[in-house]
Every structure is written in C-alpha cells, then in structure tokens.
Write a protein that holds these residues in place. Structure first.
Motif, PDB file in Angstrom:
ATOM      1  N   ASN A 223       0.835  -1.198   0.000  1.00 11.69           N
ATOM      2  CA  ASN A 223       0.000   0.000   0.000  1.00 11.69           C
ATOM      3  C   ASN A 223       0.870   1.248   0.000  1.00 11.69           C
ATOM      4  OD1 ASN A 223      -2.318   1.520   0.014  1.00 11.69           O
ATOM      5  ND2 ASN A 223      -3.059   0.805   1.991  1.00 11.69           N
ATOM      6  N   ALA A 224       0.254   2.388  -0.374  1.00 15.24           N
ATOM      7  CA  ALA A 224       0.985   3.654  -0.385  1.00 15.24           C
ATOM      8  C   ALA A 224       1.545   3.957   0.997  1.00 15.24           C
ATOM      9  CB  ALA A 224       0.057   4.775  -0.843  1.00 15.24           C
ATOM     10  N   LEU A 225       0.758   3.681   2.023  1.00 21.13           N
ATOM     11  CA  LEU A 225       1.215   3.879   3.398  1.00 21.13           C
ATOM     12  C   LEU A 225       1.453   2.510   4.010  1.00 21.13           C
ATOM     13  CD1 LEU A 225      -0.257   6.372   5.994  1.00 21.13           C
ATOM     14  CD2 LEU A 225       0.472   4.098   6.659  1.00 21.13           C
ATOM     15  N   THR A 345      -7.528   3.358   2.572  1.00 19.63           N
ATOM     16  CA  THR A 345      -7.141   3.577   1.186  1.00 19.63           C
ATOM     17  C   THR A 345      -6.178   2.479   0.747  1.00 19.63           C
ATOM     18  OG1 THR A 345      -7.339   5.978   1.405  1.00 19.63           O
ATOM     19  CG2 THR A 345      -5.983   5.157  -0.409  1.00 19.63           C
ATOM     20  N   TYR A 346      -6.465   1.870  -0.396  1.00 20.37           N
ATOM     21  CA  TYR A 346      -5.520   0.914  -0.959  1.00 20.37           C
ATOM     22  C   TYR A 346      -5.022   1.490  -2.280  1.00 20.37           C
ATOM     23  CZ  TYR A 346      -3.464  -3.237  -3.042  1.00 20.37           C
ATOM     24  OH  TYR A 346      -2.579  -4.118  -3.629  1.00 20.37           O
ATOM     25  N   LEU A 347      -3.735   1.788  -2.324  1.00 16.48           N
ATOM     26  CA  LEU A 347      -3.136   2.439  -3.486  1.00 16.48           C
ATOM     27  C   LEU A 347      -1.737   1.872  -3.653  1.00 16.48           C
ATOM     28  CD1 LEU A 347      -3.654   4.711  -5.575  1.00 16.48           C
ATOM     29  CD2 LEU A 347      -2.681   6.313  -3.945  1.00 16.48           C
ATOM     30  N   GLY A 368     -11.754   3.941   0.785  1.00 19.08           N
ATOM     31  CA  GLY A 368     -10.843   2.814   0.647  1.00 19.08           C
ATOM     32  C   GLY A 368     -11.557   1.489   0.510  1.00 19.08           C
ATOM     33  N   ARG A 369     -10.807   0.419   0.778  1.00 16.36           N
ATOM     34  CA  ARG A 369     -11.361  -0.934   0.679  1.00 16.36           C
ATOM     35  C   ARG A 369     -11.354  -1.576   2.064  1.00 16.36           C
ATOM     36  NH1 ARG A 369      -9.070  -3.408  -5.014  1.00 16.36           N
ATOM     37  NH2 ARG A 369      -8.497  -1.414  -5.956  1.00 16.36           N
ATOM     38  N   GLY A 435     -14.411  -2.831  -5.163  1.00 20.01           N
ATOM     39  CA  GLY A 435     -14.457  -2.804  -3.703  1.00 20.01           C
ATOM     40  C   GLY A 435     -14.199  -1.460  -3.068  1.00 20.01           C
ATOM     41  N   VAL A 436     -13.875  -0.424  -3.848  1.00 22.43           N
ATOM     42  CA  VAL A 436     -13.594   0.893  -3.281  1.00 22.43           C
ATOM     43  C   VAL A 436     -14.902   1.536  -2.809  1.00 22.43           C
ATOM     44  CG1 VAL A 436     -12.730   3.211  -3.728  1.00 22.43           C
ATOM     45  CG2 VAL A 436     -11.516   1.235  -4.650  1.00 22.43           C
TER      46      VAL A 436
END
Length: 550
Positions: A223-225, A345-347, A368-369, A435-436
C-alpha cells in the motif's frame, strides 16, 4: 443431516486464549531497548515499560483492591501512563474505561456512573472536573493523581496516592492470570445525535484480532502507506477515542518506538515529529488542517511522515496541501462501535505510477477498501442488500470479528444497531465493483433539494479546493421552494478577501464540468472565524444546525 467434525482436545494440551497479554508479551522479543517517550519529559525502554506495567498491576490488585470484572478509568492526555493502563488494567482482568475529557461535566459524570468506575486515574489538569462531582460519583472508591509537575496540587478530593510514588513501592514482576478471551477489556462512550452517551465495549479477543487486522493491512499489503517495526509512532487522535484507533496495541505488538505528545499543541507536535523522527501518525482532518496551516510548517521536512486520516471525510484540498508537504496520507474509516478500523485507502505502487497528482488525491480521499476480515455491504431501509456496482447508494452495514456486540445496558439501541444481523453505521455510500467505498454522507446530514439528494461531503471537498478557503462545513437549511438547500460555513485564510461571488464562481466550474449538478451549487455562504467541533475534533453539524436556527 450432517454436522461439522469436532475432536476433543488432548487433556494435557494448552488451550491458548487471545488475550491482551498476547500483545504485551511480544514487546521484549526483538527490540527491548527501543524507547517510549512522553513529550520532552520522560524516556524509557520497553524493558522499563514491562516493569512499570507489572508495578501498575500490583497497585491495582494490592493497593486499590481491584477485583476481576471491576471498571478502572483513565482521565489523562496521551501519555506513557495511559499506555501502561492500556495493558495492566485489562491484563489483571479489570475493564479499562477511557474517559473523554472533552465531554461536558454532566456527560462525564454520566459515563463514570454508567460504567460503574471503581477507580479513576486523573491528570492534575482534570482534578477540577472531579471536584465538581463530589458526592455524585456513585461507585468511585479511589482517585489516583497523575502528575507531570511532580507536585500534588491543592484539591478538595481525597486522593489515594500519586501514580509514580505508588509504582515505586511495588515489585517489578507480576504473574498475570489467564481467563476467557471473551472477557470485556475496554469500554468508552460515544455521543450520538440525541440522548445520553452510549457505552460500547470490546473483549480481549476482539482487540487482539483488530491488532492482527491492522498489522496485515498496513504491514503486509503493498500500500501507499506501509508501516513496520522500524517506524516511530505518535498518535494525534486522543487515546480516549476508540483505543487511539488501535495503534498503541499495534505499535507495542511490533516493538515500535512510541512517542506520546500529552496535550495537543501544534508547536509541541511538530517539535516531536522532527526531534523524534516520527514516521507514522493518525488524526482527524481538523488536526491536520491546524498543522498544515502552521506558519513555520514549510520550513520542516515532513517527507518521512505517514498519516492516516479518519473521523470525518478528508477534503481533497487538504489532501493536496499535505501531499505538497511530502506527507504520505491515506484515509481510514471506522467508528466507535467498530473498534474502529474497517477500511483503508488501498493504493499500490504500480497503480500510483500511472496516476497524475490530482488522480492520486482523488483515490486518497475515498473511504478505501475493507481491510482483511471485514465484510462491508450496502443495505436499503427494507433490509435488502444492494449491489456493489458503483451506482447503488445505501447504508454501510458491516460484519467483522471486532465489532461491539451492543451498547452497554441499552437493549433497545443494541437491537437497532444490529438490525438484520449487520452492524449499521449510519453512513451512506456507494461501493465500486473493485471494492472501493465512497461515502457520500451521513444519513442525518444528506441534503434533499427539490426531490434530489446532495452530498454535503462532496460539496465540502470541492469548496476546500479554493486557494483562499482554510476550512468549510456544509449543512442543509430549510427552503420554502426546494425543501432544503445547502449552506456553507467558511473559514477564510488570513489576509484574503474571499466573497460569496468568488465561491459561487468556483463551484459553478464543477457544475459546468459535470462533477456536480447545478442545483448542488450552494448560493448561501456564512463566513466564520471557526467551525464548531465535537469532543473528538469532528465538525459538529448538529450544533451548526442548532445555531443557525437561533
């Protein structure tokens, strides 16, 4: 008829229970010399922390005579002491009540009596609150002073000692008991739109599983984070608020360095972020807004800081401002009743490489998801589940291993919370096929204008993109022709000359481009010096509407 197969355990086999001690026992395995820090006042290692938790357990069971099942409250800022209470109190079999010091005195008294607190650990700053309740606290037997100054202030309360003095008198080892993982570990109170605060409660099992869920979602996923044991953690969401989103348990489980800021003051927060090299935090948008607008913020290097935003919607303008400072920012979603984290958030980095900064910001502000082990659906008012097609709008309902099983001593509202076998969040959203989740509003905040629904959260996000807007809140106001119309409260940035006409032109560009319908553009703006907030820093739309009626 067939049944599942269950084999009896070997008599000698140990039946492990998911207890908070399971988290605590990990803290010495890998980095016992890492530090736990409180403001610029206290530093100690995990070795010290383990000894202090043992001493606190002795204070609870020997000095204060707390039996299993009794409730022990903390009334403190974010501190190393609070972290010790997160573990020692439930680990001796008692229940930790996290008192929200931002409630009114009457509400605080109600929660103390409703939770049946036997002991209150109270910071010196909050003694006047308890002084005003003398003779009204029905079950409190002991008040223990938490002192930063090292002195005992004058008070009319009868104190049962000072925290540090009591710890010094106790042994530094404790044989913590085993008991059922379904035992209640924590309780706290959430304020609703009407009525008295509602008590939610969580078991040892639920808190352990929530910790595992966070560790997986933020540690194992690309993930981004992303966080791990080498991160330095500092909460900027109060520890009384939903276990500080579960992060203190996660940080201890992973043996992270932890920094506790005490009272939230922007200079101290920024000082600790830089001095202690904090890399992961969480907060509500209003706190981030305060930090992003700090006069000296651009002189600081914040490129290693990762922040999860929750509590209320993250405006796109604020997300862009944080990204411009190099802050890695994502949205988290949950509520008091859910322990709290439901989605993030999933990125992933492959996706990010193909996005413009604006497209990336759009994804970072969405809900997010669902994280691992969380089942989120949309439901209509008849209890029917709706498709995740990105178009159908309904209330978010959820199932997960760590949801409160009801409201304490409130059977009617517990049944309402769990109607149709899902926990009802009160949030209206769409869910895309991937799923977002995109929350469009709270059920109570959505605006109905001329038979059409307007999302106050979307309007707020678009207004926030005006360069002269510091903060905004959008609410419905009555309208004779259209039933309701949106009104926007605006806090303008200092030394700007923002007008209604400027904002109308700004919003009309979004209706011209098709982002919103023309009827969603607010025509009413009210410029204010500040926007009312709840006790946990969320925009208080209930109060705004009430004040507009006057």
């Amino acid at each position: 008829m067939t049944t599942t197969r269950i084999l009896p355990p070997t008599p000698e086999a140990h039946q492990s229970q998911l207890l908070i001690r399971s988290i605590f026992e990990q803290s010495l395995k890998y980095e016992p010399n890492r530090e736990i820090i409180y403001r610029d006042l206290v530093r100690h290692t995990y070795l010290d922390f383990n000894k202090r938790v043992a001493r606190l357990a002795h204070v609870l069971t020997n000095h204060l005579q707390i039996a299993q099942g009794k409730t022990v409250a903390f009334l403190d800022y974010d501190s190393h002491r609070y972290l010790e209470g997160y573990f020692a109190i439930p680990m001796v079999g008692a229940v930790l009540h996290m008192i929200n010091f931002r409630l009114s005195p009457d509400e605080i008294l109600y929660t103390i009596n409703h939770a049946e607190d036997a002991v209150i650990f109270c910071h010196e700053d909050f003694l006047p609150i308890l002084e005003g309740m003398q003779g009204k606290m029905e079950t409190v037997q002991h008040i223990v002073l938490l002192s930063d100054s090292g002195t005992t202030p004058e008070t009319s309360l009868t104190l049962s000692g000072e925290y540090e003095d009591l710890l010094l008198q106790q042994p530094d080892t404790y044989d913590f008991p085993y008991f059922s993982e379904d035992s209640i570990a924590t309780t706290f109170y959430t304020t609703g739109t009407t009525g008295l605060p509602k008590g939610v409660y969580f078991s040892h099992r639920q808190l352990v599983l929530h910790t595992f869920g966070l560790a997986t979602a933020l540690g194992a996923m690309d993930n981004a984070l992303k966080i791990g044991s080498n991160d330095v953690y500092m909460p900027i969401t109060p520890m009384f608020h939903v276990h500080a989103w579960g992060f203190p348990y996660l940080a201890t489980f992973l043996g992270m360095q932890q920094v506790y800021p005490g009272r939230y003051e922007p200079p101290m927060l920024l000082k600790l972020v830089l001095q202690e090299k904090v890399t992961v935090s969480h907060c509500v948008p209003t706190i981030l807004q305060m930090l992003v607008n700090h006069p000296q913020v651009k002189t600081f290097d914040l490129t290693n800081w990762k922040v999860v935003i929750g509590g209320s919607a993250l405006p796109r303008g604020l997300a862009m401002a944080a990204m411009d400072l190099g802050i890695e920012i994502i949205t988290g979603y949950g509520m008091s009743e859910t322990c709290p984290v439901l989605s993030l958030t999933y990125l992933n980095r492959k996706t990010m490489s193909h996005l413009t900064e604006e497209e990336e910001a759009d994804l970072r502000v969405k809900t997010g998801r669902p994280i691992q082990m969380v089942d989120i659906k949309l439901m209509n008012e008849e209890g029917q589940l709706l498709p995740s097609d990105g178009k159908s709008t309904g209330e978010i309902v959820v199932r997960a291993p760590w949801l409160t099983q009801g409201y304490y001593k409130d059977e009617e509202r517990s049944h309402e919370l769990w109607q149709y076998g899902y926990l009802h969040t009160g949030d209206i959203a769409t869910i895309a096929p991937d799923g977002v989740i995109t929350i469009t509003d709270r059920k109570k905040d959505v605006i109905k204008s001329g038979g059409e629904w307007i999302s106050s959260l979307l309007i707020e996000s678009l207004i926030s993109q005006h360069p002269d807007v510091q903060e905004t809140a959008v609410v419905a106001v009555p309208d004779q022709r259209w039933q309701e119309r949106p009104l926007a409260l605006i806090v303008a940035k200092p030394d700007t000359n923002l007008t209604d006409e400027d904002l109308i032109r700004h919003m009309e560009q979004f209706s011209d481009s098709g982002k919103i319908s023309h009827y969603a553009v607010p025509k009413q703006y009210k410029f204010v010096s500040e926007i009312p907030k709840t006790s946990v820093g969320k925009i208080d739309k209930k109060r705004i509407k009430k004040e507009l009626e006057v």
